[in-house]
Structures are given as C-alpha cells and as structure tokens.
Design a protein around this motif. Structure first.
Motif, PDB file in Angstrom:
ATOM      1  N   ALA A 150       0.823  -1.207   0.000  1.00 48.46           N
ATOM      2  CA  ALA A 150       0.000   0.000   0.000  1.00 48.46           C
ATOM      3  C   ALA A 150       0.859   1.259   0.000  1.00 48.46           C
ATOM      4  O   ALA A 150       0.517   2.254  -0.661  1.00 48.46           O
ATOM      5  CB  ALA A 150      -0.929  -0.008   1.217  1.00 48.46           C
ATOM      6  N   LEU A 151       1.989   1.238   0.728  1.00 52.44           N
ATOM      7  CA  LEU A 151       2.849   2.416   0.781  1.00 52.44           C
ATOM      8  C   LEU A 151       3.444   2.721  -0.589  1.00 52.44           C
ATOM      9  O   LEU A 151       3.471   3.880  -1.021  1.00 52.44           O
ATOM     10  CB  LEU A 151       3.964   2.200   1.806  1.00 52.44           C
ATOM     11  CG  LEU A 151       4.974   3.350   1.912  1.00 52.44           C
ATOM     12  CD1 LEU A 151       4.284   4.606   2.433  1.00 52.44           C
ATOM     13  CD2 LEU A 151       6.144   2.976   2.813  1.00 52.44           C
ATOM     14  N   ILE A 152       3.910   1.691  -1.269  1.00 53.42           N
ATOM     15  CA  ILE A 152       4.507   1.914  -2.587  1.00 53.42           C
ATOM     16  C   ILE A 152       3.454   2.388  -3.575  1.00 53.42           C
ATOM     17  O   ILE A 152       3.710   3.279  -4.402  1.00 53.42           O
ATOM     18  CB  ILE A 152       5.197   0.628  -3.074  1.00 53.42           C
ATOM     19  CG1 ILE A 152       6.414   0.349  -2.192  1.00 53.42           C
ATOM     20  CG2 ILE A 152       5.604   0.734  -4.528  1.00 53.42           C
ATOM     21  CD1 ILE A 152       7.114  -0.940  -2.495  1.00 53.42           C
ATOM     22  N   ALA A 153       2.264   1.822  -3.495  1.00 49.91           N
ATOM     23  CA  ALA A 153       1.189   2.286  -4.371  1.00 49.91           C
ATOM     24  C   ALA A 153       0.864   3.751  -4.085  1.00 49.91           C
ATOM     25  O   ALA A 153       0.621   4.543  -5.007  1.00 49.91           O
ATOM     26  CB  ALA A 153      -0.047   1.412  -4.168  1.00 49.91           C
ATOM     27  N   LEU A 154       0.880   4.137  -2.808  1.00 50.77           N
ATOM     28  CA  LEU A 154       0.612   5.531  -2.446  1.00 50.77           C
ATOM     29  C   LEU A 154       1.728   6.442  -2.948  1.00 50.77           C
ATOM     30  O   LEU A 154       1.471   7.559  -3.410  1.00 50.77           O
ATOM     31  CB  LEU A 154       0.465   5.654  -0.932  1.00 50.77           C
ATOM     32  CG  LEU A 154       0.153   7.056  -0.398  1.00 50.77           C
ATOM     33  CD1 LEU A 154      -1.176   7.563  -0.957  1.00 50.77           C
ATOM     34  CD2 LEU A 154       0.111   7.053   1.134  1.00 50.77           C
ATOM     35  N   ARG A 155       2.966   5.962  -2.873  1.00 46.81           N
ATOM     36  CA  ARG A 155       4.078   6.759  -3.401  1.00 46.81           C
ATOM     37  C   ARG A 155       3.908   7.023  -4.896  1.00 46.81           C
ATOM     38  O   ARG A 155       4.106   8.145  -5.374  1.00 46.81           O
ATOM     39  CB  ARG A 155       5.399   6.019  -3.160  1.00 46.81           C
ATOM     40  CG  ARG A 155       5.953   6.154  -1.750  1.00 46.81           C
ATOM     41  CD  ARG A 155       7.214   5.333  -1.603  1.00 46.81           C
ATOM     42  NE  ARG A 155       7.850   5.543  -0.310  1.00 46.81           N
ATOM     43  CZ  ARG A 155       8.904   4.869   0.124  1.00 46.81           C
ATOM     44  NH1 ARG A 155       9.421   3.904  -0.636  1.00 46.81           N
ATOM     45  NH2 ARG A 155       9.429   5.125   1.305  1.00 46.81           N
ATOM     46  N   ILE A 156       3.559   5.985  -5.619  1.00 44.37           N
ATOM     47  CA  ILE A 156       3.362   6.140  -7.065  1.00 44.37           C
ATOM     48  C   ILE A 156       2.225   7.110  -7.351  1.00 44.37           C
ATOM     49  O   ILE A 156       2.312   7.971  -8.229  1.00 44.37           O
ATOM     50  CB  ILE A 156       3.090   4.766  -7.706  1.00 44.37           C
ATOM     51  CG1 ILE A 156       4.307   3.846  -7.521  1.00 44.37           C
ATOM     52  CG2 ILE A 156       2.752   4.914  -9.182  1.00 44.37           C
ATOM     53  CD1 ILE A 156       4.046   2.420  -7.954  1.00 44.37           C
ATOM     54  N   LYS A 157       1.140   6.976  -6.584  1.00 48.37           N
ATOM     55  CA  LYS A 157      -0.028   7.824  -6.806  1.00 48.37           C
ATOM     56  C   LYS A 157       0.274   9.285  -6.478  1.00 48.37           C
ATOM     57  O   LYS A 157      -0.184  10.202  -7.180  1.00 48.37           O
ATOM     58  CB  LYS A 157      -1.187   7.327  -5.932  1.00 48.37           C
ATOM     59  CG  LYS A 157      -2.512   7.997  -6.251  1.00 48.37           C
ATOM     60  CD  LYS A 157      -3.010   7.614  -7.631  1.00 48.37           C
ATOM     61  CE  LYS A 157      -4.373   8.193  -7.931  1.00 48.37           C
ATOM     62  NZ  LYS A 157      -4.840   7.868  -9.277  1.00 48.37           N
ATOM     63  N   VAL A 158       1.072   9.518  -5.417  1.00 46.83           N
ATOM     64  CA  VAL A 158       1.371  10.895  -5.020  1.00 46.83           C
ATOM     65  C   VAL A 158       2.352  11.540  -5.983  1.00 46.83           C
ATOM     66  O   VAL A 158       2.154  12.680  -6.425  1.00 46.83           O
ATOM     67  CB  VAL A 158       1.929  10.920  -3.579  1.00 46.83           C
ATOM     68  CG1 VAL A 158       2.475  12.301  -3.241  1.00 46.83           C
ATOM     69  CG2 VAL A 158       0.842  10.528  -2.586  1.00 46.83           C
ATOM     70  N   HIS A 159       3.420  10.810  -6.324  1.00 44.75           N
ATOM     71  CA  HIS A 159       4.456  11.405  -7.163  1.00 44.75           C
ATOM     72  C   HIS A 159       4.116  11.346  -8.644  1.00 44.75           C
ATOM     73  O   HIS A 159       4.612  12.156  -9.425  1.00 44.75           O
ATOM     74  CB  HIS A 159       5.791  10.696  -6.924  1.00 44.75           C
ATOM     75  CG  HIS A 159       6.314  10.901  -5.537  1.00 44.75           C
ATOM     76  ND1 HIS A 159       6.636  12.145  -5.039  1.00 44.75           N
ATOM     77  CD2 HIS A 159       6.563  10.017  -4.521  1.00 44.75           C
ATOM     78  CE1 HIS A 159       7.068  12.030  -3.799  1.00 44.75           C
ATOM     79  NE2 HIS A 159       7.034  10.747  -3.456  1.00 44.75           N
TER      80      HIS A 159
END
Length: 769
Positions: A150-159
């Motif tokens: 979930a953290l990596i998916a959130l990183r991709i979504k934010v950046h």
C-alpha cells in the motif's frame, strides 16, 4: 563473569520466565555433586562393575534397539549411552522431548533422574515459546508486506498522479506473476519480500517498460511490482497531531479515504518506518533468545559431564541441534529480508544509514558527565555552606525583614527546591530500576539510546542547584536602601531571570542538553494538558501523576506572575491574596493535574472498557473536591469550611492510600507466595515493602496537618507548607519505584516486551478493532 550472571544480564527481562532456568538446574547439579562427594568411596573402583551392569541392562531392556551380543564393553560407548532422548507426541498436542536416564538404578541415580526431568521441562518450555513467537513474527511479516504494498502504491499515486489507478505499471522482473492481488493474498502465506518500487518513465519514456538490472535481481529475492489498484482496498489510519484534528476525527472517523497528498504520504512513511524498526528489534531479540538458550543447554550439559564423569552431553545436544530451536532459520531469513526492504525503501539504498536506524547504538557512559557531576555537587555544597554562614553572620533569622522575605521571596525560590527534589528522586529511582533490571525505557516508551541515566539526571539536578543556590546567596539582603526606600532592582529580578533561563533551556530547539528527553517531557506535558483529546499512554498518565505532587510548584509559578506583574517587587510587597481573581486561579492551577488524570481515566474507560479506570477517575475527582475545600478553608479560615475540608480530605486520603498500595503497587495480597505482598518481588528483603507501606500511609496523612493547623513554632507558615510539599514529593518518589516494579511484572507475566506500533493502512477486508 559466570555464565549464570551473563545470561541474566543479556536476557529480555519481559521474557525471563521463558528462558531456561539455569540457576535451578545448576542447583540440582550441586546436589548431585555433593552426594557423590559424600559417597566418594562407593563411586571409586567400580567402573568395571558398572560396565557389566549396564551391558546386561542394555541386552535385556530393549530400550536401545540393539541386541545384547552386539554391545561392546568399551568404556567410551558405555558412557555415550547414559541417556536416551526421544520425541513424544500426545493426542491433540505438539511434540515434546523426553529424556530417559539409563542408569537410574545406580546409587544416586534418583538425583540425576530429577535433573533430566527438569531439563526436559525447561527445554520444552523454551521450544514452545520460541515456536509460538516465530509464528507470531511470521504473521507480522506478512502484514508488513501488505502495508509495504500500500505504501509503494501511495508513493506512485502521489508522485505520479497521472498513472491510471486500475492498472499496474509494466515491469519486467523475471516472473510472470503480477503484483500483489488482494483477493489472492488473503490465503497466501508470503514472506516479507523486497517490493520493487516502480515509477513510470520520465518525459519521453512514458509507457516504456522498465528493465530491472540483472545485478539488482541477484541482490534481493522476490521482486514484484506494486499495483496502484491496491489503494482501492485500503484506508489510511491517521493519528491526530493536534487537539483540533482529534475533535475532527471524533465527528468524522479516524479511518478515511486517502486524498493522496504528500503530507499523508509522509505520515504513512513515518509510521511504517517505526513499525519496521520495532519489528527488527523484536527479531534481533528473538535471535538472541535462541542463541542464549542454546548456549545455556550446552553449558549445563558440560557441567553435568564434568560432575558425573559421563558423556551425556553429546546425545542431548544433538537432539537440541535437530529440534526446531536449533534448526529453524525463519528468523535469520526475516532479518535479511527486512534489512533489504528497509534499506531500499526508507534510506534510498544507503546501507549505513539504514542499519544505523535499525540498530541504534546504546548510550555510552561519558567521563565528562561524572566529572561535571562531581564539580557541580561540590559547588552546591560550598554554596549551601556560604548561605548558612551568611545567615548566621548577619543574624538574618531574627531580622525585622524576615517576615517580608518569607512572604515575598521565599515562595519564589521554593519552586526550584520542589523541582530539584523531584529530579533527585527520579534519578535515584532510575539507578534502582537499572540495578534491579526494570526495563524503564521500554515502559516509558523512550526511543532506544536516548533515555537518560541516573548520572545525567543528577548532573542536571546539580547544575540547577548551583544556579538556584547562587541566586539565593545573591538575594539574601533584607534591608531597603534608606534613600530610595526600596531594594535593588537587579537583585530583585534574579528569581525571574532564573525562571526565564530554566524555561528557555527546556524549550530550546537546538540539539543541546538532552534535546530528545526535553522534547519528550514537553510532548507528554502537552498531551496531559489536552486530555482527553489524545490516546493515553503510560508516560502520559505517569507524568500527570508526577504533576499532582507539584501543586505548590504550580502555585509558585502563579505567584511569579502576580508578584512581578501586579506587585511592587522593588519594595517586596504584593496584594495577591486580596484579589478574588488570584484566589480563583490559586484553586484552578492546583486542580489542573488531578483534573487531567480524571479525563485520562475516562478516556481509557471508553477505549478499554475497564471498570477500574472508572473507579480511578472517581479517586482523582474526590481529590479535586478535597483540594478545593481545603484551599477555601486556607483562604477563609471559617469553621464550616474546616469541617468540610477535614471530612473530604479524610475520605480521599483513605481512598488514595488503598489505591496506592493495592492497585498501583499490587501489594497486600493475602494468598500470595510472599504473604501480604505479591508473588514476585524485586527486592529480596521483604521488610522494605512493609516499611514502604507504612511510610506511604504516614506521608499521605501529613497533608492533614494543614487542616488541623498543627504548626511548628520554630517554622514560618510558608516554610511549613513547603515542607509538606517536599514530603509529598518524597512520597511520590517512593511510589514511582514500586509502581514501575508492578508494571514490570505485569509485562513479564504477559511476555510483553514490545510496544504495539499502529500501522498506517487498514485493509477494508479486515475487521476494525
């Protein structure tokens, strides 16, 4: 150092009941040794007889699975067959190991049978605990893997917000399997693999496949892309940072749909990073637990061989090596994978920085701390001597300005006396906790390596005492200037300047004078003030309890504001007690710590559904009532208020005394192993606990003297109030030691050696606790 002491020093104190009881086994070996020494003639010259006897036993018993004629009479083989270790499985339970001593019929063999029976019990206990804990950490690793998805998916979504949320980026990782699929992950037992963080190409390369270099594939195991669609299945857990956000969460929810902001990502990374560090410490301690117990079994078997002149250790240690304790490698694998994951995703591949975060260094004792402690202590003693000489040389005790000094200056400096005494008591407690191996940094929640030892606390206390005593010595003048009819302005501002210096040091943002400890104190104090808007931790309500013993310190701070704000400090005069506003605040500042405890208890009552917290809140509320009535009587001096104050104070004194001893300390248990105390005690001398009980009762009753007007003729009333406040601080210092001792044993009983770290993401398919 003997191994028994080394084992005790290195074990996780909260797990001490799960370690092999080396001391008891060593005692059994001493009994065997003593028996053999007392019967030494019977054991000498009988080797051939014992060999023939053992050969017959092996031939006909059938326990060894060998034919009698095959058994050779060599001494070495006979010694190797002293014990027979087998794995036994009971219906509905796990395997356990049982050792059969093959020479029980020998004289003295009964003692060795008892030894091996106890040895088996200890080994099975260690094995059960280790296996259960490994299963627990494996489940935690699976959960951290999902959190990392979930953290990596959130990183991709934010950046990279333009990435389609329903499609994963195309990555060639050498495996046809896609990234984590939530539906299939629930039934899949995955190790915590390193998750490759994937981003789409930069300008001009969007839509191209990203090729992972072959060397990177070899470094870590299990590269897999994280699909952005994971975010459809999670909600973000957000802890409130301010009282306003807390109130907002009460109205809305603490788990809300993500907004994909950078602030949200930062908080998620911070929380998951803390979870990784805490989990890594648990793995390291579990690895150490395995190693220490393996070493303990090796040591005790070698001692057995040495005492009995047998060779039983080989067979037993082979069983230990082949058991789950000796053969399992899950912990080492998890450590390696966690290190690789943390270094890659939280420190940008910087191994040195990552390992520094995962393995914080312990505090080093510095010689300069001891040096300055001795220097400041010597200066404090010299200043006390100087004050005493100055008072007697100038006959200040009989001076006409004595009353004026006690009414105006003494309350200003008594503040530092209260703080200094509390620091000294806390430093003494820290020394005793460390000596008796109470894990106070874990209980309070200090960051590893940042906790203050007793030397550092005493250093700060001695430094404060030098400043305060020097200020007192410079401000002992009791005569006004005959021309100006006032005191020197600079001298009269010394107490205010000293308070300002202390406050500036406390809130100083620079990394000086134990910044982490200062900020920890300020943060806990803020959470106490804002109760019940924050989740209550042990450090929060423990600090609030400390503040309840500093009522006079709060009133001294209020007097500072009144004296320097509205009084005439140049002439040492004030009209604070004549102001109704001051009287109101005089009551309010005293009940703030108690009211904070009431609100903390009510919050815990709602969250934990524990009725004891309701009774605890009632205890503090009764203290608030008693304190208000006692203060009103102190200001009004009327018989009605005296009766009300005495009644309420008597009830709350009995209530608080019972709670201190029975609930907070866990003592006065009638059926305990230590009668009228508790089953486990840190201090071997039981009389210490009974003395502490009596002292606590007496010091609880001391504050009643302010209502009964039992004053000493040789003491000024303000000095009497200060003395009672100091006795309350002493009582609180004693309470602190036994309160943490009881908390330590509660942790030991439940094997609670780690804090529960809240995770940043909540999967919608899970039940909300």
């Amino acid at each position: 150092m003997k191994f028994g002491k080394e084992l005790a020093a290195q074990m996780v104190q909260e797990w001490q009941g799960a370690y092999m009881d080396y001391t008891h086994l060593k005692k059994l070996l001493k009994d065997i040794k003593k028996f053999r020494q007392q019967n030494a003639p019977q054991f000498s010259g009988r080797k051939s007889f014992l060999t023939r006897r053992l050969t017959m036993y092996r031939a006909f018993s059938g326990l060894t699975g060998r034919d009698g004629h095959v058994v050779r009479s060599s001494s070495k083989e006979n010694e190797d067959e002293v014990i027979l270790v087998s794995s036994v499985q009971q219906e509905g339970s796990e395997n356990y190991y049982q050792t059969m001593f093959l020479r029980s019929s020998e004289e003295g063999g009964a003692g060795e049978v008892v030894f091996f029976r106890k040895l088996d019990d200890e080994f099975n206990k260690v094995l059960r605990f280790y296996k259960a804990t490994v299963e627990e950490v494996t489940a935690e690793a699976d959960e951290l893997s999902r959190q990392m998805d979930a953290l990596i998916a959130l990183r991709i979504k934010v950046h990279k917000p333009y990435v389609d949320q329903k499609f994963a980026p195309v990555v060639k990782v050498g495996s046809p399997a896609p990234a984590t699929d939530i539906a299939s992950a629930n039934g899949e037992n995955r190790d915590m693999d390193v998750i490759e963080e994937v981003e789409t190409g930069t300008e001009g390369s969007s839509g191209d496949e990203q090729i992972i270099p072959e060397k990177d594939k070899k470094d870590v195991k299990g590269f897999r892309p994280a699909p952005v669609e994971v975010l459809d299945h999670v909600k973000i857990n957000v802890d409130p940072d301010t009282p306003v956000s807390t109130l907002r969460n009460v109205i809305i929810s603490s788990k809300y749909d993500p907004s994909f902001s950078k602030e949200e990502l930062r908080k998620a990374e911070e929380k998951l990073g803390r979870a990784f560090v805490e989990f890594y410490q648990k793995l390291r301690l579990l690895k150490s637990y395995c190693f220490l117990n393996m070493l303990a079994f090796s040591k005790i078997m070698k001692k057995y061989d040495k005492i009995t002149s047998r060779n039983a250790s080989k067979s037993y240690l082979e069983m230990v090596d082949k058991s789950y304790l000796g053969s399992s490698d899950e912990v080492n694998k998890l450590i390696e994978r966690l290190e690789a994951t943390f270094i890659k995703h939280f420190t940008n591949g910087n191994r040195g920085k990552g390992m520094k975060s995962l393995r914080p260094r312990g505090k080093k004792e510095r010689h300069r701390t001891t040096f300055f402690l001795g220097l400041f202590t010597g200066c404090s003693i010299a200043l006390v001597a100087g004050i005493i000489v100055s008072i007697h040389a100038r006959n200040l005790l009989n001076h006409d300005g004595r009353q004026q000094y006690m009414d105006n200056i003494f309350p200003l400096y008594s503040l530092f006396g209260f703080i200094l005494l509390h620091m000294l008591m806390y430093g003494a407690n820290t020394y005793l906790w460390r000596r008796f191996q109470v894990n106070y940094p874990f209980i309070f929640g200090f960051k590893p390596g940042t906790e203050m030892g007793f030397r550092e606390i005493f250093l700060l206390a001695s430094g404060l005492s030098v400043l305060a005593l020097a200020a007192v010595l410079s401000n002992l003048d009791m005569e006004m200037d005959p021309e100006t009819k006032s005191f020197q302005t600079l001298t009269e501002l010394v107490p205010l300047g000293l308070v300002t210096v202390v406050l500036l040091i406390t809130f100083c943002p620079f990394n000086i004078l134990y910044r982490s400890s200062r900020f920890f104190l300020v943060r806990c104090a803020w959470r106490c003030i804002c109760a019940p808007l924050y989740k209550v931790t042990f450090s929060d309500f423990f600090l609030a309890d400390q503040l309840t013993s500093q009522v006079q310190a709060f009133r001294s701070l209020l007097f500072y504001i009144c004296y320097y704000g509205w009084g005439d400090f140049r002439r040492r005069s004030n009209k604070c007690l004549e102001s109704s506003t001051y009287e109101i605040f005089y009551i309010v500042v005293a009940i703030i710590p108690y009211w904070s405890r009431v609100l903390q208890c009510l919050r815990r009552l709602l969250e934990e559904k524990n009725s004891m917290q309701g009774l605890n809140s009632l205890k503090y509320f009764s203290t608030v009532v008693a304190l208000v009535l006692r203060t009103i009587y102190d200001l009004r001096r009327q018989p009605f208020w005296r009766i009300m104050a005495a009644t309420s104070s008597g009830v709350t004194t009995i209530y608080n005394t019972y709670w201190d001893i029975v609930i907070d300390w866990g003592l006065l248990q009638k059926n305990a192993k230590n009668r009228w105390l508790r089953d486990k005690l840190l201090i071997p001398n039981k009389a210490v606990y009974f003395v502490a009980i009596v002292v606590n009762v007496l010091l609880r009753l001391v504050w009643m003297q302010l209502i009964l007007d039992l004053e000493a003729p040789f003491l000024h009333r303000r000095a009497m109030v200060a003395l009672v406040a100091c006795l309350e601080i002493l009582r609180r210092g004693i309470w602190n030691f036994f309160r943490l001792e009881n908390e330590h044993f509660n942790n030991v009983e439940s094997y609670r050696a780690f804090k529960t770290v809240p995770l940043p993401f909540h999967y919608k398919d899970e039940k909300i606790m």
